[in-house]
Scaffold this motif. Structure first.
Motif, PDB file in Angstrom:
ATOM      1  N   PRO A   1       0.891  -1.151   0.064  1.00 24.94           N
ATOM      2  CA  PRO A   1      -0.147   0.192  -0.051  1.00 24.94           C
ATOM      3  C   PRO A   1       0.545   1.182   0.033  1.00 24.94           C
ATOM      4  O   PRO A   1       0.437   2.101  -0.604  1.00 24.94           O
ATOM      5  N   LEU A   2       1.985   1.224   0.703  1.00 24.58           N
ATOM      6  CA  LEU A   2       2.869   2.393   0.792  1.00 24.58           C
ATOM      7  C   LEU A   2       3.235   2.752  -0.732  1.00 24.58           C
ATOM      8  O   LEU A   2       3.972   3.761  -0.825  1.00 24.58           O
ATOM      9  N   LEU A   3       3.525   1.609  -1.647  1.00 25.74           N
ATOM     10  CA  LEU A   3       4.038   2.014  -2.915  1.00 25.74           C
ATOM     11  C   LEU A   3       2.952   1.992  -4.072  1.00 25.74           C
ATOM     12  O   LEU A   3       2.887   1.644  -5.130  1.00 25.74           O
ATOM     13  N   TYR A   4       1.616   2.164  -3.698  1.00 19.15           N
ATOM     14  CA  TYR A   4       0.329   2.549  -4.360  1.00 19.15           C
ATOM     15  C   TYR A   4       0.299   0.989  -5.125  1.00 19.15           C
ATOM     16  O   TYR A   4      -0.118   1.182  -6.301  1.00 19.15           O
ATOM     17  N   GLN A   5       0.495  -0.002  -4.457  1.00 18.14           N
ATOM     18  CA  GLN A   5       0.164  -1.295  -5.006  1.00 18.14           C
ATOM     19  C   GLN A   5      -0.359  -2.115  -3.927  1.00 18.14           C
ATOM     20  O   GLN A   5      -0.227  -2.030  -2.946  1.00 18.14           O
ATOM     21  N   PHE A   6      -1.547  -2.671  -4.557  1.00 19.90           N
ATOM     22  CA  PHE A   6      -2.688  -3.608  -3.995  1.00 19.90           C
ATOM     23  C   PHE A   6      -2.844  -4.997  -4.382  1.00 19.90           C
ATOM     24  O   PHE A   6      -2.927  -5.102  -5.740  1.00 19.90           O
ATOM     25  N   GLU A   7      -3.349  -5.839  -3.528  1.00 17.87           N
ATOM     26  CA  GLU A   7      -4.015  -7.063  -4.094  1.00 17.87           C
ATOM     27  C   GLU A   7      -5.266  -6.889  -4.254  1.00 17.87           C
ATOM     28  O   GLU A   7      -5.975  -6.034  -3.368  1.00 17.87           O
ATOM     29  N   GLY A   8      -5.787  -7.225  -5.333  1.00 15.72           N
ATOM     30  CA  GLY A   8      -7.194  -6.978  -5.416  1.00 15.72           C
ATOM     31  C   GLY A   8      -7.559  -5.570  -5.988  1.00 15.72           C
ATOM     32  O   GLY A   8      -6.805  -4.676  -6.025  1.00 15.72           O
ATOM     33  N   LYS A   9      -8.989  -5.441  -6.245  1.00 11.44           N
ATOM     34  CA  LYS A   9      -9.200  -4.258  -7.135  1.00 11.44           C
ATOM     35  C   LYS A   9      -9.780  -3.205  -5.931  1.00 11.44           C
ATOM     36  O   LYS A   9     -10.039  -2.189  -6.244  1.00 11.44           O
ATOM     37  N   ALA A  10     -10.224  -3.869  -4.919  1.00 13.34           N
ATOM     38  CA  ALA A  10     -11.111  -2.669  -3.834  1.00 13.34           C
ATOM     39  C   ALA A  10     -10.198  -1.587  -3.467  1.00 13.34           C
ATOM     40  O   ALA A  10     -10.778  -0.479  -3.634  1.00 13.34           O
ATOM     41  N   PRO A  11      -8.812  -1.724  -3.154  1.00 17.04           N
ATOM     42  CA  PRO A  11      -8.387  -0.323  -3.013  1.00 17.04           C
ATOM     43  C   PRO A  11      -8.338   0.799  -4.083  1.00 17.04           C
ATOM     44  O   PRO A  11      -8.507   1.997  -3.803  1.00 17.04           O
ATOM     45  N   PHE A  12      -8.081  -0.012  -5.287  1.00 13.52           N
ATOM     46  CA  PHE A  12      -8.170   1.033  -6.405  1.00 13.52           C
ATOM     47  C   PHE A  12      -9.607   1.508  -6.546  1.00 13.52           C
ATOM     48  O   PHE A  12      -9.716   2.809  -6.956  1.00 13.52           O
ATOM     49  N   TYR A  13     -10.637   0.704  -6.331  1.00 18.06           N
ATOM     50  CA  TYR A  13     -11.855   1.060  -6.557  1.00 18.06           C
ATOM     51  C   TYR A  13     -12.229   2.512  -5.732  1.00 18.06           C
ATOM     52  O   TYR A  13     -12.679   3.359  -6.027  1.00 18.06           O
TER      53      TYR A  13
END
Lengths: 241, 324, 234, 290
Positions: free
Chosen positions: B153-165
């Protein structure tokens, strides 16, 4: 006291001389009329004074400072404002919003600007039209709006460019009253107009131009009797009668 | 003008979808989320475009330039210097702001208007595209592949789409809030005045040149954040999917269909066009070109039959709803 | 010759002409007098079919022209010389005139009419190959009238032919109008210079706020107290 | 870099410039008469190329014979497009007009992608490899033919505009459509004809280009941008300006390609474009003059 002083003002378009060596002053508190045949250069003079055109020659001194070469918004911020010949409102804004654009010149606060815009609408007799889009106003009301927008910027000198064109006689009488009221509040007025009964009754002094040159200047009575004015502008037959 | 004094019913109209949006990731599958992300994302970008082109009427055909600058700045700093995109996106916005101010300044200084300004913005975007295609340090035609760090998360990378959502949702809401605030401020009045009658605005003391440049700069900086989002979502950028003229068209289409110069227009437009694009893409995707043909048809139909977009119609319906 | 019957014309939402009816008989000069914005140009433009009629009808030489396209109206001989001249600025004087005789009868008689126009305005012959925009204001107005004549008008409508012209040129214009009329042309004249236009007219009417408030012999209108005060500056 | 290379580039630039001029004259006519910025213009050229490709490959028609087909077809195509799509927006704001032609651009480009596929297509004619040599400078005969046809087409168009009644009427409408209406010119028809001619120019250019170049659905955008550069350079609505502008851009591109890498030559075009927009928005020769 001279509020605006124009010296040796000239403007050419290609080979055509639109304004040639004009010299005149607008005194504090007066109503000065500017008349002349169509195409004589009246609107060009307004465009030069308000910064929409750059003079080829000459100086324009307003409140003791030279203003030729400034941009229009800089000039209007100094209190020299103008209206346009063909009413130029913001067509999709309401009447109130139109006037607010002028009001934001001195104030950022939306509430206060709205309040003073309402006062301006009251003053110009437009308050009942405040929610109407400008494009839907009648000719008479859109001329009033043209004046109201400029008034919202609290001008010391107001240039009115044919604000009565297309008005009927009652409307002209109302417009004359409104212009007198504006002057009585302390705004100096410089007006271009073809409606003779209006310009004759309003103006303290009148300047007459033809082909960009000043051909007469003086009180309405004096100008109306001037042979050159009669010949160039009022029509030859006036000499006989 | 828009949304002036919204009644209580209007708030309820807005609050219901907002709650649905907030809880949606709990139920929704990945494909639906993907579409929703795109809806929000394009609503955001189109709102940025709208602030410039819809409100001040300075028609940009080159917004891809700002998206690309944002995407490339943060991605370059991330892949080369391991700078987190959370910081990189602000630097991208800053660079994009400078690019925007530069473009705006030179265009308006020389009095470019209307179609000329539109063509100039398009040319600027093309210049950047060709330039980046030829810059080996920026990956050239191969583009930049961002280093994968898993769930970071600190690098703007996430598993799954929910955070991007949620990020896309926030971006959209922020852009709407910005547009709403502008619309009610002095700046908004000036923007609209410039659009409707530049000469008259100038006579009323509006520094039209300055406000137009401000609009370009603001819009450019905001669009750059979208660029970083785009890069982080796909983890891959290349000149043809960032700087291309088609990206610019994609950005502006939403506002035009929804209604230019209105707060709600870009959002409405995105909700109409983005799913439509996705659906046609998945139905007709086998045959390339089909869904973009439909795009073109929609655009022409809007110009001929609905030149003000769908917003005026919706507004009428809402006013009737409120008065009931 | 021309029969305008109860026409209503709108501009945007504003009703500019309200139930206007009048006739023009062959061979006369008829003046329209009235303030700016009263609808005088609108009137001419609706007769020319540039502006659509909301209701009412217009008959010219017995033919209903209320639904024809503008270019067909010209072909019938109902020709307007517009305010502001609307010349083709980068075309030569000759080309401008040729465009006047673009279709139908005008095209067949082009060279004849051209001689007529050149004899009426010799200066245009001298400037045949000059661009229209290099002409002086007065010459441009002559060219505008010449171009209109190339269309072989039966009824010529002039919108502000003296606008922005020096008094001397104005006199020439009015002379030309009178001469054309003596040669059998019917003329509808819209002028700010009401006194002058009424002096050469047979009949006239006053248009105020989209209504005809007075009509009759030109002398009657010129001597009416209201018109004197409002439009003649007396 | 030797003198021969530069001379070679000059010749090639002039030959290509003729084609640019033809494309730009169509564009400038539409712009001058209808005041429409036609973004779909390059797509007309692209369709002209496809038409020629299929005429040659399916029907076996010689590409140059195909001019007899493509010119009338594209004229009618343009008339139809003006009638159906452009006419409704003639009085709309500029944004809407731009958007409409952008929509048409989208539609035509992707229709081409849909029907013809994304692959590069080219034709191999018997004379494609015929090389004409003057001294050490070589150029293909097809390029020369393309150049000669373009120039001939442009000249015919110029004489038509200058001498014929219809041509004068087209110029009259571009000066003052209102005045044209009042002297009995059917302005609606003139608009259709002008758009038809403009489209036919692009179609003919496509046909002429086919033996020289490959076609794919995306080729239009490149050409329309180049054509815009030429139009702005020559002065909007100025036909002679478009011809001269075509040569200038043709030379710039080929010299750019000779001096820099090929991909950067386009960069030069866009940079020139912006410079011209900024410094001489009326073009080198002023707007709208014959």
């Amino acid at each position: 006291m001279a509020l605006l002083e124009v010296q040796k003002l000239s403007k050419h378009f290609g080979g055509l001389t639109a304004v040639a060596n004009n010299n005149f002053v607008v005194n504090q508190g007066e109503i000065l009329g500017l008349i002349g045949p169509n195409g004589a250069g009246k609107t060009t003079i307004f465009n030069l004074i308000s910064g929409f055109l750059r003079p080829d020659q000459g100086t324009i001194v307003y409140k003791g400072k030279e203003i030729q070469g400034l941009t229009p918004h800089e000039i209007s911020r100094r209190g020299l404002m103008r209206t346009f010949q063909t009413a130029q409102a913001f067509p999709y804004m309401t009447t109130l919003q139109n006037v607010m654009v002028g009001g934001f010149m001195h104030d950022r606060n939306r509430k206060r600007v709205e309040k003073s815009a309402l006062e301006t609408l009251e003053f110009t007799g437009l308050v009942e039209q405040k929610e109407k889009k400008a494009e839907n106003l009648t000719i008479g009301d859109s001329r009033r709006l043209e004046i109201a927008k400029a008034l919202a910027g609290r001008p010391s000198l107001l240039l009115l460019d044919e604000v009565m064109a297309g008005l009927n006689e009652t409307e002209i009488a109302e417009a004359v009253e409104l212009i007198k009221k504006i002057r009585d509040r302390g705004t100096t007025i410089f007006i271009v107009e073809h409606v003779m009964q209006a310009i004759m009754s309003l103006s303290d002094r009148i300047i007459v131009i033809n082909y960009g040159r000043q051909i007469a200047e003086g009180s309405p009575e004096k100008v109306a009797k001037d042979n050159r004015v009669i010949e160039a502008y009022l029509g030859e037959e006036y000499v006989i009668e | 003008m828009t949304m002036s004094s919204p009644g209580k019913k209007l708030y309820t109209v807005l609050i219901v979808p907002l709650i649905i949006f907030l809880v949606l990731p709990i139920f929704a599958g990945s494909y639906l989320l993907h579409i929703m992300i795109f809806i929000f994302f394009y609503a955001y970008l189109s709102q940025c475009w709208n602030i410039l082109s819809g409100y001040t009427g300075q028609f940009s055909l080159g917004h891809a330039a700002f998206l690309g600058v944002g995407a490339y700045t943060s991605s370059f700093l991330f892949s080369q210097y391991s700078l987190t995109p959370w910081v990189g996106m602000f630097i991208g916005a800053l660079v994009s702001l400078c690019v925007g101010l530069f473009i705006g300044h030179i265009c308006f200084r020389f009095g470019l208007k209307g179609a000329f300004f539109a063509l100039a913005t398009m040319a600027f975007a093309e210049i950047l595209r060709i330039l980046f295609l030829n810059l080996p340090s920026m990956g050239g035609a191969q583009g930049l592949l961002l280093p994968l760090r898993g769930n970071a998360p600190l690098l703007y990378q996430f598993e799954g789409k929910a955070p991007f959502y949620y990020i896309a949702l926030i971006m959209m809401l922020v852009s709407v809030a910005v547009a709403y605030a502008i619309e009610r401020s002095k700046t908004g009045f000036y923007f609209k005045a410039i659009h409707q009658n530049e000469e008259s605005a100038e006579a009323l003391g509006v520094d039209t040149k300055k406000y137009k440049v401000i609009a370009v700069g603001l819009s450019a900086a905001m669009t750059a954040f979208g660029g970083t989002f785009f890069a982080q979502y796909f983890m891959y950028i290349q000149p043809d999917n960032t700087y291309s003229t088609f990206v610019s068209f994609d950005i502006m289409l939403r506002s035009i269909i929804g209604g230019m110069g209105t707060v709600a227009g870009p959002v409405i437009g995105s909700f109409i066009l983005t799913p439509l694009a996705e659906i046609t893409r998945s139905f007709l995707g086998g045959k390339s070109g089909a869904h973009l043909m439909i795009y073109g048809l929609i655009l022409m139909a809007v110009c001929i039959f609905l030149p003000q977009g769908v917003y005026p119609g919706i507004k009428k319906w809402l006013t009737r709803f409120q008065s009931e | 010759m021309l029969h305008v019957n109860e026409i209503n014309v709108h501009r945007g939402r504003v009703r500019v002409l309200k139930n206007i009816s009048f006739r023009i008989t062959e061979g006369e000069i008829c003046s329209v007098v009235g303030p700016n914005g009263a609808g005088k140009s609108t009137l001419i433009n609706s007769i020319s079919r540039i502006l659509p009629l909301k209701s009412g009808s217009i008959h010219f030489c017995g033919q209903n022209v209320g639904r024809l396209p503008p270019h067909s109206v010209v072909e019938l001989g109902l020709v307007q010389i517009p305010e502001g001249r609307r010349l083709f600025r980068s075309l030569t004087v000759l080309e401008n005139l040729e465009m006047g005789g673009y279709q139908g009868e005008g095209k067949r008689k082009r060279s004849e009419t051209l001689q007529m126009v050149f004899s009426l305005f010799p200066i245009l012959k001298d400037r045949k190959y000059q661009c229209a925009e290099t002409l002086s204001g007065g010459e441009q107005q002559m060219l505008a009238i010449g171009r209109g004549l190339m269309c072989l008008p039966k009824l010529l409508m002039l919108d502000e032919p003296s606008l922005g012209l020096a008094p001397l040129i104005v006199r020439i214009m009015f002379d030309v109008i009178e001469r054309l009329n003596r040669n059998g042309m019917t003329i509808l004249l819209v002028e700010q210079n009401a006194r002058k236009s009424l002096s050469i007219s047979d009949r006239g009417f006053v248009l105020e706020n989209g209504l005809i408030t007075m009509s009759g012999k030109a002398e009657e209108i010129a001597s009416n107290e209201h018109t004197k005060k409002a439009y003649l500056g007396l | 870099m030797n003198l021969d290379t530069i001379f070679q580039a000059l010749v090639s630039g002039i030959l290509t410039g003729g084609l640019f001029a033809l494309v730009a004259i169509g564009l400038t006519m539409i712009l001058g008469v209808l005041k429409i910025v036609n973004f779909a213009h390059g797509e007309f050229l692209m369709l002209g190329m496809y038409l020629t490709y299929y005429c040659y490959n399916v029907l076996g028609i010689d590409p140059y014979l195909c001019l007899l087909i493509s010119i009338p077809i594209f004229f009618l195509f343009g008339v139809a497009i003006q009638r159906i799509l452009i006419n409704p927006v003639l009085k709309s704001p500029m944004e809407i007009q731009i958007l409409l032609t952008l929509g048409l651009f989208f539609f035509l480009q992707n229709a081409a992608l849909f029907f013809f596929g994304p692959y590069l297509k080219s034709i191999k004619t018997g004379y494609a490899r015929a090389i004409i040599s003057i001294g050490s400078v070589n150029f293909s005969s097809t390029k020369l033919i393309m150049f000669l046809f373009s120039i001939a087409f442009t000249l015919v168009l110029y004489v038509f505009l200058k001498k014929s009644d219809l041509g004068k009427a087209i110029r009259a409408c571009s000066e003052d459509s209102y005045g044209a209406m009042l002297v009995g010119i059917n302005v609606r028809n003139v608009y259709m004809i002008a758009f038809g001619i403009g489209t036919a120019c692009a179609g003919a250019a496509g046909t002429l280009l086919m033996p020289v170049y490959y076609v794919d659905p995306y080729i239009g955008l490149t050409f329309v941008m180049t054509a815009f550069v030429v139009v702005v350079l020559g002065g909007m609505g100025n036909y002679i300006g478009a011809l001269v502008g075509g040569f200038i851009i043709g030379l710039t591109e080929s010299l750019g390609a000779a001096l820099f890498t090929a991909s950067l030559k386009q960069l030069a075009t866009f940079v020139i474009f912006i410079l011209i927009l900024l410094l001489r928005p009326t073009g080198l020769f002023g707007a709208r003059r014959m």
